[in-house]
Design a protein around this motif. Structure first.
Motif: not given
Length: 229
Positions: A58, A87, A149, A151, A153, A181, A183
């Motif tokens: 991601r 993203h 927003q 997600y 990553s 955000a 991980r």
């Protein structure tokens, strides 16, 4: 959007000059080489070396811009046959008359057969997500980083304009939004090597490294989020 001018950097690849900010989208010393070095080598390749079987990857990109980073990430995903969920945000997308002039697909003949995906990335609808190629899914949001927003990553391409040109994007509270955000075990990579950036990332709990920069630039920054965070 503000007027941009097409320029050719030292490695022969194009970039854009933003006349209002008086800033280029990439290094004068080579747009293509900079993206490969900062975001592919020290971003995706580095993450994969630590996580060889952890898919999909991601990626979050700050600044879609010319689409060069996204296109190279797509090529990377296809060549490695590794699924990437990408993203990216960009408040001021380029018009077709601008991005259609960029020469990235001719710059490296070794990956020319991926040329069709460059325009596909730009033509993908904003604020929606979906597949662009077999291994590459992308969501483009036409928003500022403050509004976005985020997600979870694994890899962050922090490719905003320089702190001297857009200081608000480099504030600690904005960096905190991005790092929150990320991980556990995620990597943050950027061309910027400012001391304040590295201090802020360290204070946010990331293990920060100063690495050799791309051609023409002495240093860059990479930072890792602890696997336990």
């Amino acid at each position: 959007m503000s007027k941009v001018k097409l320029i050719t950097t030292e490695d022969g690849s194009h970039s854009l000059y933003h006349e209002e900010l008086q800033e280029t989208y990439h290094s004068f010393h080579g747009a293509y080489r900079e993206s490969i070095h900062v975001f592919m080598l020290y971003g995706l390749d580095s993450w994969l070396a630590r996580n060889p079987r952890k898919y999909p990857i991601r990626v979050f990109e700050v600044g879609f811009g010319t689409g060069l980073n996204a296109w190279l990430a797509l090529v990377w995903a296809e060549q490695n046959q590794i699924p990437v969920l990408y993203h990216t945000i960009e408040p001021f997308p380029l018009e077709k008359e601008v991005y259609s002039q960029l020469n990235y697909i001719e710059h490296d003949h070794g990956i020319w057969h991926y040329h069709k995906y460059f325009n596909a990335l730009h033509e993908a609808p904003w604020n929606e997500g979906g597949p662009v190629s077999e291994y590459f899914n992308m969501k483009k949001d036409q928003v500022t980083l403050e509004e976005a927003q985020l997600y979870p990553s694994d890899v962050v391409f922090f490719d905003a304009f320089a702190p001297s040109k857009q200081p608000d994007l480099w504030k600690k509270e904005i960096l905190e939004k991005v790092t929150d955000a990320m991980r556990p075990g995620a990597v943050f990579t950027t061309y910027c090597a400012k001391g304040q950036l590295k201090r802020d990332l360290k204070e946010l709990g990331l293990a920060t490294e100063t690495l050799p920069g791309p051609p023409g630039k002495k240093e860059m920054t990479r930072a890792w989020k602890n696997s336990d965070q």
